[in-house]
Design an enzyme around this catalytic site. Structure first.
Site, PDB file in Angstrom:
ATOM      1  N   SER B 241      -6.495   5.864  -1.204  1.00 49.72           N
ATOM      2  CA  SER B 241      -5.221   6.232  -1.831  1.00 49.72           C
ATOM      3  C   SER B 241      -4.866   5.326  -3.010  1.00 49.72           C
ATOM      4  O   SER B 241      -4.099   5.720  -3.879  1.00 49.72           O
ATOM      5  CB  SER B 241      -4.098   6.186  -0.805  1.00 49.72           C
ATOM      6  OG  SER B 241      -3.838   4.845  -0.445  1.00 49.72           O
ATOM      7  N   TYR B 363       3.866  -1.256  -4.398  1.00 48.71           N
ATOM      8  CA  TYR B 363       3.530  -0.504  -3.167  1.00 48.71           C
ATOM      9  C   TYR B 363       2.033  -0.250  -3.000  1.00 48.71           C
ATOM     10  O   TYR B 363       1.265  -0.387  -3.913  1.00 48.71           O
ATOM     11  CB  TYR B 363       4.384   0.732  -2.955  1.00 48.71           C
ATOM     12  CG  TYR B 363       4.348   1.873  -3.950  1.00 48.71           C
ATOM     13  CD1 TYR B 363       3.401   1.999  -4.948  1.00 48.71           C
ATOM     14  CD2 TYR B 363       5.306   2.889  -3.823  1.00 48.71           C
ATOM     15  CE1 TYR B 363       3.402   3.080  -5.808  1.00 48.71           C
ATOM     16  CE2 TYR B 363       5.314   3.971  -4.682  1.00 48.71           C
ATOM     17  CZ  TYR B 363       4.357   4.055  -5.659  1.00 48.71           C
ATOM     18  OH  TYR B 363       4.372   5.112  -6.496  1.00 48.71           O
ATOM     19  N   GLU B 364       1.700   0.051  -1.733  1.00 48.94           N
ATOM     20  CA  GLU B 364       0.297   0.145  -1.307  1.00 48.94           C
ATOM     21  C   GLU B 364      -0.445  -1.161  -1.587  1.00 48.94           C
ATOM     22  O   GLU B 364      -1.598  -1.168  -2.003  1.00 48.94           O
ATOM     23  CB  GLU B 364      -0.394   1.355  -1.908  1.00 48.94           C
ATOM     24  CG  GLU B 364       0.139   2.650  -1.295  1.00 48.94           C
ATOM     25  CD  GLU B 364      -0.627   3.878  -1.698  1.00 48.94           C
ATOM     26  OE1 GLU B 364      -1.860   3.837  -1.725  1.00 48.94           O
ATOM     27  OE2 GLU B 364       0.042   4.887  -1.988  1.00 48.94           O
ATOM     28  N   GLY B 365       0.253  -2.249  -1.380  1.00 46.42           N
ATOM     29  CA  GLY B 365      -0.333  -3.575  -1.597  1.00 46.42           C
ATOM     30  C   GLY B 365       0.060  -4.122  -2.949  1.00 46.42           C
ATOM     31  O   GLY B 365      -0.236  -3.525  -3.976  1.00 46.42           O
TER      32      GLY B 365
END
Lengths: 272, 383
Positions: B241, B363-365
């Site tokens: 993703s 976001y997502e790391g």
């Protein structure tokens, strides 16, 4: 229900009045340098034809007359749901005016789909802007036509009649006509749909058939420059010059005084 | 650059571009200002087959892989990344099912997601967990054929709007990282509710909400993979993703650059366009170069993932996400600078792009976590 639509590719730069689209010496629009797009009026033609098909069943055939490049607008029509497309292209058509174009399109319709029920055109094209091609096709095919249609009220297949609303300057007309009929539809009769990935792929792979003057049995004397009584005397780009004066009302100056200034100015400019 | 895109990929771009220009551009200000969820735009994505771009054909999608997804998101985010986010977040929420779900789970959920009938969301982050997944406090206790889930998830994109949620909970708290499992939840399940909606700096059209589980009963058929596989599923999901976030960042940066070049050619100062000043030219040149480098990295990653030739892509995925998001931030800050006062004004779309870009580094790391991931893999791989 067999529906035929006549669409056109026009040059985009006309909108921006850029000088290089107009070849003043030859008195013609320079299509080679212009960016070519689907005539904005024809977006609504495509959508309306597909809507009728979806409601009543049948087939939509799109026709355009123009150079090979015009194929792209036929593909666009297919991506929106048109079933088959024909490009009427021949060097002999070059220089055709509204009359000759109508003749070519009527020949093409007779050749491709003699059993048409409804023919739909845009009210006019962005470049030529004559608004004559649609009605002329109807005359040549000897069928009734209704121009400036803003809504299709109903279609009766059994009785072969159609009821539409025609937009007028001072209101609306409700008109009933027999079928076959030719309609020219106004901008805003519908909201054209967006195309999907799948329909775009279908249109890319679809076959667009190309027909020439011989294929459609066109009389060579009635096409191209020879078949066009319209002679363009002069073609030029008009540039508008604006002279903006902004004036804020101060406490001393009333609104009436400002209106007075405006009226005097318009009078001096010989506008009133 | 051409990037040797296939005919189908070019058509995907054209389809997305059409929606972005015709439907999203006019409404982006409205959605940003009103913080309204863009259902109208999502319906357009659905009608254009874009909701299923990554979903396999077998389940009603287009099977266009990560590359297809990247191209679509980039194109949409050039205009409005806020309104495009529900689509990206749905893919994030769907990935655990695609990657580790059973045939039954895929058949049950993927068709409606591919057609755009349902949106999905991914629930991992909690008050004390995010980058550190082992910190999650949500628990799932087995009771017969069911699991009883309790806990709260924070900052969940598509929260409240999505129908399908893939969430992570501890099935065995003693086992730490190996005691986490992944479940599919549906909106409307008893004991599953939503908390407050976040008021955000950017991506305001999207919905970010809290998920609340209070004795939420979930059938064991809704467990993705096996008990304890949660961490592996989460990692695999993020590897796939992160290119999506990178594409979002790349889209924002590209959109901002396009607007900036147009503006620089129009804005007259000292009797000439500001584009004629080398100070501006050099800024534009740097922006364009960095964007192209980001694109090259991202597309290569997408092609690599789709080829299936490389088993683990954690490092490369983190690199693309890190680089694209940092470029997006830099480019949008400079875009605002070139726009000057107009860039700072909410009249122009540029300040929104800068606000939207910021989230991609978070976001997502976060960028820091991406660097950890890259370094960790780098050290692990060297011998």
């Amino acid at each position: 229900m067999n529906i035929v639509i006549c669409i056109k590719q026009v040059s985009k730069l006309i909108i921006e009045s850029t000088i290089n689209t107009i070849d003043s010496r030859m008195c013609r629009v320079n299509r080679e340098t212009a960016k070519l797009i689907l005539n904005p009026f024809d977006k609504y033609v495509i959508e309306e034809s597909v809507r009728i098909k979806e409601k009543m069943g049948g087939k939509v055939t799109a026709i355009t007359m123009g150079p090979y490049k015009s194929e792209s607008i036929l593909r666009k029509a297919i991506s929106k749901g048109v079933d088959e497309a024909f490009l009427i292209s021949d060097i002999a058509f070059k220089g055709s005016d509204a009359l000759a174009t109508s003749y070519v399109l009527s020949c093409a319709i007779k050749h491709i789909r003699r059993d048409y029920d409804i023919i739909i055109c845009g009210t006019q094209s962005l470049d030529g802007d004559t608004g004559q091609v649609g009605p002329s096709i109807a005359e040549m095919l000897d069928i009734p036509h209704i121009s400036y249609v803003s809504k299709i009220e109903s279609i009766d297949i059994d009785k072969k009649t159609i009821k539409v609303i025609r937009k007028m300057e001072d209101g609306y007309d409700i008109i009933r006509s027999s079928i076959p009929v030719l309609l020219t539809v106004v901008k805003g009769i519908n909201t054209p749909r967006m195309t999907s990935f799948k329909s775009n792929m279908i249109s890319k792979k679809a076959k667009v058939k190309i027909l020439n003057a011989f294929d459609i049995n066109a009389d060579i004397k009635k096409i191209g420059l020879r078949g066009s009584p319209t002679k363009v005397a002069k073609l030029l780009t008009i540039s508008y010059s604006y002279d903006i004066i902004s004036k804020k009302s101060t406490e001393e100056e009333t609104c009436d005084q400002i209106i007075d200034i405006l009226i005097r100015r318009l009078f001096n400019m010989k506008i009133i | 650059m051409d990037y040797m895109l296939s005919d189908e990929e070019k058509t995907l771009i054209a389809t997305a571009k059409n929606i972005a220009i015709e439907k999203m551009k006019l409404e982006r200000k409205y959605y940003d200002e009103n913080e309204e969820f863009p259902w109208k735009i999502i319906k357009e994505f659905a009608k254009s087959n874009l909701c299923g771009v990554y979903v396999p054909k077998k389940y009603g999608g287009l099977s266009k892989g990560i590359m297809g997804l990247v191209l679509v998101l980039e194109e949409l985010c050039k205009v409005d990344s806020g309104a495009a986010l529900p689509l990206a977040a749905t893919i994030l929420g769907t990935l655990p099912i695609i990657l580790a779900g059973t045939e039954k789970q895929k058949t049950k959920y993927l068709f409606d997601i591919a057609s755009g009938n349902n949106l999905a969301a991914f629930g991992l982050t909690e008050v004390n967990a995010g980058s550190d997944i082992t910190g999650i406090a949500t628990t799932a206790v087995k009771s017969g054929d069911y699991y009883i889930i309790n806990g709260r998830k924070r900052f969940i994109t598509n929260g409240g709007e999505a129908q399908v949620y893939t969430i992570f909970a501890k099935t065995n708290p003693k086992k730490g990282a190996r005691g986490i499992s992944c479940f599919i939840l549906e909106k409307g399940m008893i004991g599953f509710s939503f908390g407050k909606k976040e008021v955000k700096m950017g991506i305001r059209a999207s919905s970010t909400r809290e998920l609340i589980f209070s004795n939420c009963k979930v059938h064991k058929d809704n467990l993705i993979g096996k008990e304890g596989q949660g961490l592996i599923i989460a990692q695999a999901t993020l590897d796939n993703s992160r290119p999506g976030v990178a594409a979002q960042a790349l889209g924002i940066a590209t959109g901002a650059l396009e607007e900036t070049v147009k503006y620089a050619k129009k804005r007259i100062q000292f009797g000439q366009t500001i584009a004629s000043f080398s100070a501006i030219q050099h800024m534009l040149a740097d922006m364009a170069t960095e964007i192209e480098a980001a694109r090259a990295l991202l597309y290569s990653l997408a092609r690599t993932i789709d080829s299936g030739k490389q088993k683990r892509v954690s490092k490369e995925s983190a690199m693309a996400k890190l680089f694209c998001s940092e470029v997006a931030m830099k480019v949008t800050v400079n875009a605002v600078q070139i726009f000057g006062g107009y860039g700072y004004s909410r009249e122009c779309p540029i300040e929104k792009m800068m606000r939207d870009a910021k989230i991609t580094t978070i976001y997502e790391g976060t960028s820091q976590i991406q660097r950890n991931e890259i370094a960790l893999n780098l050290i692990k791989q060297s011998f």
